[in-house]
Design a protein around this motif. Sequence first.
Motif, PDB file in Angstrom:
ATOM      1  N   VAL A   1      -8.925-111.596   1.529  1.00 51.79           N
ATOM      2  CA  VAL A   1     -10.096-112.268   2.123  1.00 51.79           C
ATOM      3  C   VAL A   1      -9.713-112.347   3.669  1.00 51.79           C
ATOM      4  CG1 VAL A   1     -10.695-113.727   0.079  1.00 51.79           C
ATOM      5  CG2 VAL A   1      -9.082-114.644   1.813  1.00 51.79           C
ATOM      6  N   CYS A   2      -8.358-112.062   3.958  1.00 55.67           N
ATOM      7  CA  CYS A   2      -8.075-111.844   5.476  1.00 55.67           C
ATOM      8  C   CYS A   2      -8.676-110.752   6.220  1.00 55.67           C
ATOM      9  CB  CYS A   2      -6.636-111.838   5.784  1.00 55.67           C
ATOM     10  SG  CYS A   2      -5.862-113.593   5.595  1.00 55.67           S
ATOM     11  N   PHE A   3      -9.269-109.766   5.099  1.00 57.59           N
ATOM     12  CA  PHE A   3      -9.851-108.488   6.029  1.00 57.59           C
ATOM     13  C   PHE A   3     -11.305-109.015   6.060  1.00 57.59           C
ATOM     14  CE2 PHE A   3      -6.442-106.495   3.784  1.00 57.59           C
ATOM     15  CZ  PHE A   3      -6.130-105.421   4.450  1.00 57.59           C
ATOM     16  N   GLY A   4     -12.025-110.104   5.703  1.00 58.53           N
ATOM     17  CA  GLY A   4     -13.419-110.358   5.744  1.00 58.53           C
ATOM     18  C   GLY A   4     -14.045-109.744   4.696  1.00 58.53           C
ATOM     19  N   PRO A   5     -15.297-110.117   4.632  1.00 62.03           N
ATOM     20  CA  PRO A   5     -16.090-109.296   3.489  1.00 62.03           C
ATOM     21  C   PRO A   5     -15.995-108.058   3.407  1.00 62.03           C
ATOM     22  CG  PRO A   5     -17.606-110.853   4.617  1.00 62.03           C
ATOM     23  CD  PRO A   5     -16.249-110.846   5.517  1.00 62.03           C
ATOM     24  N   ARG A   6     -15.677-107.393   2.299  1.00 59.61           N
ATOM     25  CA  ARG A   6     -15.488-105.946   2.022  1.00 59.61           C
ATOM     26  C   ARG A   6     -16.555-105.198   1.495  1.00 59.61           C
ATOM     27  NH1 ARG A   6     -13.011-110.066   0.977  1.00 59.61           N
ATOM     28  NH2 ARG A   6     -13.301-109.574  -1.223  1.00 59.61           N
ATOM     29  N   PHE A   7     -17.546-105.077   2.345  1.00 58.91           N
ATOM     30  CA  PHE A   7     -18.899-104.537   2.037  1.00 58.91           C
ATOM     31  C   PHE A   7     -18.813-102.929   1.868  1.00 58.91           C
ATOM     32  CE2 PHE A   7     -20.489-107.958   5.014  1.00 58.91           C
ATOM     33  CZ  PHE A   7     -21.076-108.681   3.864  1.00 58.91           C
TER      34      PHE A   7
ATOM     35  N   ASN B   1     -16.262-111.640  -0.912  1.00 60.84           N
ATOM     36  CA  ASN B   1     -15.659-113.126  -0.830  1.00 60.84           C
ATOM     37  C   ASN B   1     -14.434-113.093  -1.620  1.00 60.84           C
ATOM     38  OD1 ASN B   1     -16.396-113.448  -3.490  1.00 60.84           O
ATOM     39  ND2 ASN B   1     -18.474-114.245  -2.749  1.00 60.84           N
ATOM     40  N   ALA B   2     -13.787-114.451  -1.882  1.00 59.38           N
ATOM     41  CA  ALA B   2     -12.510-114.284  -2.546  1.00 59.38           C
ATOM     42  C   ALA B   2     -12.806-114.306  -4.257  1.00 59.38           C
ATOM     43  CB  ALA B   2     -12.113-115.765  -2.570  1.00 59.38           C
TER      44      ALA B   2
ATOM     45  N   TYR C   1     -21.812-119.098  -7.046  1.00 56.50           N
ATOM     46  CA  TYR C   1     -21.467-118.381  -5.866  1.00 56.50           C
ATOM     47  C   TYR C   1     -20.945-117.199  -5.648  1.00 56.50           C
ATOM     48  CZ  TYR C   1     -17.530-120.795  -7.778  1.00 56.50           C
ATOM     49  OH  TYR C   1     -16.436-121.029  -8.807  1.00 56.50           O
ATOM     50  N   LEU C   2     -21.271-116.209  -6.774  1.00 51.58           N
ATOM     51  CA  LEU C   2     -20.438-115.101  -7.193  1.00 51.58           C
ATOM     52  C   LEU C   2     -20.549-113.893  -5.836  1.00 51.58           C
ATOM     53  CD1 LEU C   2     -18.923-113.080  -9.090  1.00 51.58           C
ATOM     54  CD2 LEU C   2     -21.441-112.394 -10.046  1.00 51.58           C
ATOM     55  N   LEU C   3     -22.092-114.153  -5.393  1.00 50.95           N
ATOM     56  CA  LEU C   3     -22.094-112.986  -4.396  1.00 50.95           C
ATOM     57  C   LEU C   3     -22.252-113.662  -3.009  1.00 50.95           C
ATOM     58  CD1 LEU C   3     -24.838-110.938  -6.345  1.00 50.95           C
ATOM     59  CD2 LEU C   3     -22.633-110.451  -5.907  1.00 50.95           C
ATOM     60  N   GLN C   4     -21.961-114.920  -2.772  1.00 49.37           N
ATOM     61  CA  GLN C   4     -22.172-115.450  -1.499  1.00 49.37           C
ATOM     62  C   GLN C   4     -21.141-115.301  -0.580  1.00 49.37           C
ATOM     63  OE1 GLN C   4     -22.702-119.809  -1.761  1.00 49.37           O
ATOM     64  NE2 GLN C   4     -24.254-119.826   0.037  1.00 49.37           N
ATOM     65  N   VAL C   5     -21.594-114.896   0.633  1.00 48.77           N
ATOM     66  CA  VAL C   5     -20.530-114.599   1.895  1.00 48.77           C
ATOM     67  C   VAL C   5     -20.436-115.836   2.413  1.00 48.77           C
ATOM     68  CG1 VAL C   5     -20.170-113.520   4.034  1.00 48.77           C
ATOM     69  CG2 VAL C   5     -21.559-112.323   1.928  1.00 48.77           C
ATOM     70  N   ALA C   6     -19.141-116.590   2.394  1.00 52.24           N
ATOM     71  CA  ALA C   6     -19.207-117.801   2.919  1.00 52.24           C
ATOM     72  C   ALA C   6     -18.163-117.913   3.903  1.00 52.24           C
ATOM     73  CB  ALA C   6     -18.792-118.716   1.654  1.00 52.24           C
TER      74      ALA C   6
ATOM     75  N   ASP D   1     -15.294-119.758   4.131  1.00 51.99           N
ATOM     76  CA  ASP D   1     -14.041-119.526   3.686  1.00 51.99           C
ATOM     77  C   ASP D   1     -13.536-118.627   2.582  1.00 51.99           C
ATOM     78  OD1 ASP D   1     -15.069-120.986   1.537  1.00 51.99           O
ATOM     79  OD2 ASP D   1     -13.173-122.380   1.248  1.00 51.99           O
ATOM     80  N   SER D   2     -14.781-117.719   2.553  1.00 53.41           N
ATOM     81  CA  SER D   2     -14.918-116.865   1.376  1.00 53.41           C
ATOM     82  C   SER D   2     -14.668-117.622   0.081  1.00 53.41           C
ATOM     83  CB  SER D   2     -13.505-115.802   1.308  1.00 53.41           C
ATOM     84  OG  SER D   2     -13.689-115.042   2.665  1.00 53.41           O
ATOM     85  N   GLY D   3     -14.943-118.788   0.078  1.00 52.23           N
ATOM     86  CA  GLY D   3     -15.090-119.576  -1.582  1.00 52.23           C
ATOM     87  C   GLY D   3     -13.842-119.851  -1.813  1.00 52.23           C
ATOM     88  N   LEU D   4     -12.632-119.659  -1.309  1.00 53.16           N
ATOM     89  CA  LEU D   4     -11.265-120.078  -1.903  1.00 53.16           C
ATOM     90  C   LEU D   4     -11.224-121.122  -2.275  1.00 53.16           C
ATOM     91  CD1 LEU D   4      -9.161-118.506   0.883  1.00 53.16           C
ATOM     92  CD2 LEU D   4      -8.987-117.762  -1.522  1.00 53.16           C
ATOM     93  N   HIS D   5     -11.851-122.393  -1.755  1.00 53.49           N
ATOM     94  CA  HIS D   5     -12.043-123.878  -2.371  1.00 53.49           C
ATOM     95  C   HIS D   5     -12.444-123.856  -3.766  1.00 53.49           C
ATOM     96  CE1 HIS D   5     -15.875-123.706  -0.585  1.00 53.49           C
ATOM     97  NE2 HIS D   5     -16.123-124.913  -1.222  1.00 53.49           N
TER      98      HIS D   5
END
Length: 488
Positions: A55-61, A301-302, A452-457, A459-463
């Motif tokens: 997730v540190c890379f950001g969204p991997r589109f 996301n995560a 939330y499977l496809l959601q760009v958030a 914190d990447s949804g880690l929580h």
Amino acid sequence: MESFLPQRAVNRRSLLAGAAAACGSLAMPGVATAATTPDRLPGCADMWRWVESMVCFGPRFTGSPAHRGWIDYLDRTLGSFGLTVQRFPTPLKYWNATAWALTVTDVRGDRHDIPVAYYWPYSGSTPPGGVTGQLIDTGAGLGSADLTGKIVLADRPLTKINVGDLAPLVLAAKPATLLTDAAHEDYSRVYALNQYTPDPVTAKQRGALGVISILPLTAADANGQFSPHQQPHGGVPGLQLDRAQGARLRELTKQGPVTATVTLTADTDDHATIDYLAAKLPGNGSRKGAVLVMTHTDGQNAIEENGAAAVLAMAQHYTRLPRSQRDRDIHFVFSPAHMTASDAGVHPEVWLRQNPDISGQLVAAVVPEHLGTMNWTNGGGTGPWLPDGQRELLILGVGNSDSLTRLVIDELRASDLDRTVVAGPHGDLYGEATGPYLFGIPTVTAISGPNYLLQVAPDSGLHKLDPELAHSQTRLLTAITTKLLQAA
């Protein structure tokens, strides 16, 4: 012992038609539980660090710089285990949004900036100044009115289903009463929306300049929804609104004609490439064939796609085992184009056909996706998504082998997992496992599908993930894989 010969595919259509008849059977060794060595599987903390690194890379589109960086990271990590990694460049029709906005002018001439939940992935793009046309509300779908030069406003309806509706596909459940206990639990999912309504491609064919779809979600839940994630290219530019902004826009149209400007700019390259990664771990040769362990590298996301961390954990586990304990070869494969339409990237069933040196050896496939997810619900569709304290339903999808199905059921019963079902195919299998399944390979996947499977958030949804749960699910897949390495 039963003999086992994977069925080979000719094309997607023939496989879908003949999958049930073509199922093979895999003979399992006569041992009660898997011989996985617990201390050789990386621990939960190690596996979670890989998720955090991702997730540190950001969204991997798909095809984006972040995606390419993550692929390079996986290449290096596999190499650090002593594996030799091959890279297979494949064609990619690259599309990545850079900016989006919606402004409207009402009947009085007042201008309104409308907050956009997200763009419609892979829809058309606009010049920096956008495209402008009269707004036409078509309700659900595109309707029958003349769309020439118009901006379409339409609903994206949510398909309402409950957990109990999955029963026809379920072969086993843990606990055994799961489908009864959760029969009325809402399982409506954003990714199960009527995927291409209003379809940007059809809208373009009918002369529209753009589409604006209304998601039946609150702002917090609609924001960042990268859906539909496999939209065919070639349509008009599309934007998506939450239900409150959709209602606001509809109220303006009731007062008189509204002019809308849709802006959606994107970086595009119809002739890009993106790499598959493949690494072979040789076995001792006492069993014929090889096992495929695979997931995909693109994601938002995560959750999409933390299966990569599971594959890394499994790869490190098996490289730590003496070769004498690996009866078959293992191929670790990372595919790069899950989040694209089949005409924009090379999906696994095609890649397998293009690489017979690998696919010709395969006797089984194991595919982890979306691990460690917790259940969030919106109270039947009226409120925001909130955690309910339960694990998200995990599906162990199995196809092309009755013996593999029996093995998966036995290993689930021996595991510490709950809220898990074993399910047969539904035409395709599930997620990226569809590729080897369509190719005729006996396949098992562990996959969940939260809202939330496809959601760009942010914190990447880690929580929303449970690292210990993800590790337990990986341990189950490792146990199954160990049995597949031993199978006659």
